[in-house]
Design a protein around this motif. Structure first.
Motif, PDB file in Angstrom:
ATOM      1  N   HIS A 161       0.932  -1.133  -0.012  1.00 28.93           N
ATOM      2  CA  HIS A 161      -0.014   0.038   0.102  1.00 28.93           C
ATOM      3  C   HIS A 161       0.836   1.297   0.113  1.00 28.93           C
ATOM      4  O   HIS A 161       0.639   2.347  -0.646  1.00 28.93           O
ATOM      5  N   GLU A 162       1.948   1.119   0.482  1.00 30.57           N
ATOM      6  CA  GLU A 162       2.680   2.347   0.949  1.00 30.57           C
ATOM      7  C   GLU A 162       3.479   2.656  -0.518  1.00 30.57           C
ATOM      8  O   GLU A 162       3.519   4.111  -0.793  1.00 30.57           O
ATOM      9  N   ILE A 163       4.266   1.894  -1.126  1.00 33.91           N
ATOM     10  CA  ILE A 163       4.683   2.060  -2.474  1.00 33.91           C
ATOM     11  C   ILE A 163       3.393   2.480  -3.500  1.00 33.91           C
ATOM     12  O   ILE A 163       3.888   3.730  -4.177  1.00 33.91           O
ATOM     13  N   ILE A 164       2.141   1.819  -3.292  1.00 36.51           N
ATOM     14  CA  ILE A 164       1.399   2.391  -4.413  1.00 36.51           C
ATOM     15  C   ILE A 164       0.818   3.969  -4.062  1.00 36.51           C
ATOM     16  O   ILE A 164       0.670   4.709  -4.846  1.00 36.51           O
ATOM     17  N   ASP A 165       0.531   4.200  -2.781  1.00 34.04           N
ATOM     18  CA  ASP A 165       0.375   5.327  -2.292  1.00 34.04           C
ATOM     19  C   ASP A 165       1.152   6.416  -2.768  1.00 34.04           C
ATOM     20  O   ASP A 165       0.880   7.634  -3.126  1.00 34.04           O
ATOM     21  N   ASP A 166       2.393   6.236  -2.358  1.00 35.08           N
ATOM     22  CA  ASP A 166       3.707   7.161  -2.518  1.00 35.08           C
ATOM     23  C   ASP A 166       3.710   7.247  -4.217  1.00 35.08           C
ATOM     24  O   ASP A 166       3.901   8.698  -4.657  1.00 35.08           O
ATOM     25  N   PHE A 167       3.605   6.262  -4.949  1.00 32.68           N
ATOM     26  CA  PHE A 167       3.754   6.669  -6.445  1.00 32.68           C
ATOM     27  C   PHE A 167       2.492   7.115  -6.843  1.00 32.68           C
ATOM     28  O   PHE A 167       2.530   8.188  -7.643  1.00 32.68           O
ATOM     29  N   TYR A 168       1.447   6.900  -6.307  1.00 27.43           N
ATOM     30  CA  TYR A 168       0.194   7.763  -6.838  1.00 27.43           C
ATOM     31  C   TYR A 168       0.210   9.039  -6.416  1.00 27.43           C
ATOM     32  O   TYR A 168       0.057   9.990  -7.293  1.00 27.43           O
ATOM     33  N   LEU A 169       0.675   9.632  -5.207  1.00 30.71           N
ATOM     34  CA  LEU A 169       0.871  10.955  -5.151  1.00 30.71           C
ATOM     35  C   LEU A 169       1.834  11.636  -5.850  1.00 30.71           C
ATOM     36  O   LEU A 169       1.770  12.757  -6.133  1.00 30.71           O
ATOM     37  N   LEU A 170       2.911  10.865  -6.130  1.00 27.28           N
ATOM     38  CA  LEU A 170       3.979  11.480  -7.104  1.00 27.28           C
ATOM     39  C   LEU A 170       3.363  11.659  -8.398  1.00 27.28           C
ATOM     40  O   LEU A 170       3.539  12.865  -9.125  1.00 27.28           O
ATOM     41  N   ILE A 171       2.848  10.659  -9.189  1.00 24.99           N
ATOM     42  CA  ILE A 171       2.024  11.067 -10.485  1.00 24.99           C
ATOM     43  C   ILE A 171       0.993  12.257 -10.428  1.00 24.99           C
ATOM     44  O   ILE A 171       0.876  12.740 -11.459  1.00 24.99           O
ATOM     45  N   SER A 172       0.255  12.074  -9.352  1.00 25.98           N
ATOM     46  CA  SER A 172      -0.828  12.976  -9.286  1.00 25.98           C
ATOM     47  C   SER A 172      -0.118  14.497  -9.286  1.00 25.98           C
ATOM     48  O   SER A 172      -0.542  15.314  -9.974  1.00 25.98           O
ATOM     49  N   LYS A 173       1.204  14.560  -8.610  1.00 32.89           N
ATOM     50  CA  LYS A 173       1.732  15.962  -8.560  1.00 32.89           C
ATOM     51  C   LYS A 173       2.642  16.327  -9.850  1.00 32.89           C
ATOM     52  O   LYS A 173       2.520  17.420 -10.344  1.00 32.89           O
ATOM     53  N   TYR A 174       3.122  15.101 -10.610  1.00 39.53           N
ATOM     54  CA  TYR A 174       4.232  15.405 -11.718  1.00 39.53           C
ATOM     55  C   TYR A 174       3.791  14.781 -12.882  1.00 39.53           C
ATOM     56  O   TYR A 174       4.585  15.146 -13.825  1.00 39.53           O
ATOM     57  N   ALA A 175       2.799  14.144 -13.153  1.00 35.26           N
ATOM     58  CA  ALA A 175       2.581  13.533 -14.350  1.00 35.26           C
ATOM     59  C   ALA A 175       2.374  14.581 -15.492  1.00 35.26           C
ATOM     60  O   ALA A 175       2.638  13.984 -16.720  1.00 35.26           O
ATOM     61  N   ASN A 176       2.132  15.755 -15.179  1.00 31.68           N
ATOM     62  CA  ASN A 176       1.723  16.582 -16.142  1.00 31.68           C
ATOM     63  C   ASN A 176       3.168  17.298 -16.617  1.00 31.68           C
ATOM     64  O   ASN A 176       3.232  18.315 -17.570  1.00 31.68           O
ATOM     65  N   GLN A 177       4.290  16.694 -16.093  1.00 32.44           N
ATOM     66  CA  GLN A 177       5.454  17.339 -16.090  1.00 32.44           C
ATOM     67  C   GLN A 177       6.437  16.188 -16.840  1.00 32.44           C
ATOM     68  O   GLN A 177       7.505  16.587 -17.350  1.00 32.44           O
ATOM     69  N   HIS A 178       6.395  15.099 -15.894  1.00 32.88           N
ATOM     70  CA  HIS A 178       7.525  14.213 -16.155  1.00 32.88           C
ATOM     71  C   HIS A 178       6.767  12.918 -16.518  1.00 32.88           C
ATOM     72  O   HIS A 178       5.793  12.371 -15.670  1.00 32.88           O
ATOM     73  N   ARG A 179       7.167  12.153 -17.563  1.00 35.52           N
ATOM     74  CA  ARG A 179       6.706  11.020 -17.873  1.00 35.52           C
ATOM     75  C   ARG A 179       7.741   9.950 -18.149  1.00 35.52           C
ATOM     76  O   ARG A 179       7.635   8.992 -18.842  1.00 35.52           O
ATOM     77  N   SER A 180       8.886   9.902 -17.284  1.00 37.62           N
ATOM     78  CA  SER A 180       9.912   9.044 -17.362  1.00 37.62           C
ATOM     79  C   SER A 180       9.856   7.838 -16.094  1.00 37.62           C
ATOM     80  O   SER A 180       9.528   8.625 -14.686  1.00 37.62           O
ATOM     81  N   VAL A 181       9.682   6.658 -16.087  1.00 35.54           N
ATOM     82  CA  VAL A 181       9.628   6.045 -15.043  1.00 35.54           C
ATOM     83  C   VAL A 181      10.694   6.416 -14.228  1.00 35.54           C
ATOM     84  O   VAL A 181      10.713   5.997 -12.832  1.00 35.54           O
ATOM     85  N   ALA A 182      11.859   6.476 -14.631  1.00 28.87           N
ATOM     86  CA  ALA A 182      13.293   6.613 -13.939  1.00 28.87           C
ATOM     87  C   ALA A 182      13.122   7.813 -12.892  1.00 28.87           C
ATOM     88  O   ALA A 182      13.362   7.754 -11.762  1.00 28.87           O
ATOM     89  N   PHE A 183      12.279   8.856 -13.257  1.00 28.89           N
ATOM     90  CA  PHE A 183      12.169  10.139 -12.531  1.00 28.89           C
ATOM     91  C   PHE A 183      11.119   9.699 -11.130  1.00 28.89           C
ATOM     92  O   PHE A 183      11.766   9.960 -10.091  1.00 28.89           O
ATOM     93  N   TYR A 184      10.326   8.693 -11.355  1.00 36.07           N
ATOM     94  CA  TYR A 184       9.384   8.327  -9.912  1.00 36.07           C
ATOM     95  C   TYR A 184      10.243   7.225  -9.476  1.00 36.07           C
ATOM     96  O   TYR A 184      10.056   7.313  -8.222  1.00 36.07           O
ATOM     97  N   ALA A 185      11.030   6.403  -9.875  1.00 36.28           N
ATOM     98  CA  ALA A 185      11.664   5.343  -9.309  1.00 36.28           C
ATOM     99  C   ALA A 185      12.650   5.967  -8.335  1.00 36.28           C
ATOM    100  O   ALA A 185      13.121   5.588  -7.236  1.00 36.28           O
ATOM    101  N   GLU A 186      13.311   7.006  -9.007  1.00 41.44           N
ATOM    102  CA  GLU A 186      14.390   7.694  -7.984  1.00 41.44           C
ATOM    103  C   GLU A 186      13.816   8.186  -6.910  1.00 41.44           C
ATOM    104  O   GLU A 186      14.382   8.065  -5.766  1.00 41.44           O
ATOM    105  N   LYS A 187      12.567   8.908  -6.896  1.00 44.82           N
ATOM    106  CA  LYS A 187      12.084   9.473  -5.786  1.00 44.82           C
ATOM    107  C   LYS A 187      11.706   8.609  -4.775  1.00 44.82           C
ATOM    108  O   LYS A 187      11.491   8.809  -3.627  1.00 44.82           O
ATOM    109  N   LEU A 188      11.348   7.244  -5.462  1.00 44.20           N
ATOM    110  CA  LEU A 188      10.832   6.277  -4.511  1.00 44.20           C
ATOM    111  C   LEU A 188      12.006   5.201  -3.948  1.00 44.20           C
ATOM    112  O   LEU A 188      11.742   4.407  -3.095  1.00 44.20           O
ATOM    113  N   HIS A 189      13.287   5.601  -4.437  1.00 47.52           N
ATOM    114  CA  HIS A 189      14.279   4.764  -4.065  1.00 47.52           C
ATOM    115  C   HIS A 189      14.236   3.432  -4.429  1.00 47.52           C
ATOM    116  O   HIS A 189      14.561   2.564  -3.570  1.00 47.52           O
TER     117      HIS A 189
END
Length: 269
Positions: free
Chosen positions: A167-195
């Motif tokens: 749940h934690e990973i899904i939640d954190d990923f969702y919060l990130l794409i909700s905030k950044y999907a209109n700017q960043h469409r690279s998987v690497a960007f989100y993976a880096e923020k989630l470590h």
């Protein structure tokens, strides 16, 4: 009407109900009056049957996958302005148990009360304007919210959902794409923020939700685009800029590949 919207919808194959996924910046209550539906709610798939209630907190993603032939749904939407006026609603939308257990139902002896109250709320919503109409409608909606809160508070401890690492990973990923999907469409960007590594993030989401990280990023980007096309007067070029595409033509190809029609056609349907 003063932060409240009520819709009564029936399945009509000609209206392509399942094609209209949205993000709603408020609280949604969906009451399955007849039939059934399958939906993705916050990345996970649920089957909603007659008598079930779907409780969707602000900015949760819902995507209707299928509806039975005679499905009928009543939806009540409450805006953030409405929510902030009432302490019980502010607490309600912050309840993590709701986020991970969005489908509930009343006890058999309360189901008739639910239907009677829904009928009453709809009748007040559609009655002619009066000085006290809004206030009365608000009170009726709050009665319904209190009934739903009572269901959650009475759930057996064994059914309470404890937030797991999944749940934690899904939640954190969702919060990130909700905030950044209109700017960043690279998987690497989100993976880096989630470590996490991009490969792990994609395979994890594919296994747990049925879609890879890139598919979810594209999905949310298209949701943003559809919402702007339908609910704003921005030109297609302005929407392309808003979503950080380098060229309008690139945005149009991206949208058509995902949605099956051009942005212009989608807007005019």
């Amino acid at each position: 009407m003063e932060g409240i919207v009520i819709l009564s919808q029936q399945n009509d194959p000609n209206k392509k109900y399942t094609n209209h996924s949205r993000l709603f910046d408020g609280l949604l209550l969906g009451f399955m009056i007849k039939g059934s539906m399958k939906s993705h709610i916050h990345f996970l798939e649920y089957e909603i049957n007659e008598g079930d209630i779907a409780v969707l907190q602000p900015q949760l993603m819902i995507e209707t996958k299928s509806l039975s032939e005679h499905a009928e749904i009543i939806t009540i939407g409450l805006s953030l302005d409405f929510i902030t006026e009432f302490p019980i609603l502010r607490e309600f939308v912050m309840n993590e148990q709701i986020r991970w257990q969005p489908i509930i139902r009343f006890q058999p002896d309360e189901i008739k009360l639910q239907y009677d109250l829904l009928t009453l709320i709809q009748n007040f919503y559609h009655k002619k304007a009066s000085s006290n109409k809004t206030q009365m409608l608000r009170h009726l909606v709050l009665v319904l919210i209190n009934m739903i809160s009572e269901v959650y508070s009475n759930l057996p401890h064994s059914k309470s959902v404890v937030k797991s690492r999944t749940h934690e990973i899904i939640d954190d990923f969702y919060l990130l794409i909700s905030k950044y999907a209109n700017q960043h469409r690279s998987v690497a960007f989100y993976a880096e923020k989630l470590h996490l590594t991009p490969q792990y993030l994609s395979s994890f989401l594919k296994q747990k939700t049925g879609k890879s990280a890139l598919q979810w990023i594209d999905h949310l980007t298209i949701l943003h685009a559809k919402t702007l096309l339908k609910s704003s007067s921005l030109s297609i070029k302005e929407i392309s800029n808003e979503l950080h595409f380098e060229e309008t033509s690139v945005f149009c190809r991206y949208f058509k590949r995902a949605a099956g029609v051009s942005p212009k056609t989608y807007r005019n349907v």
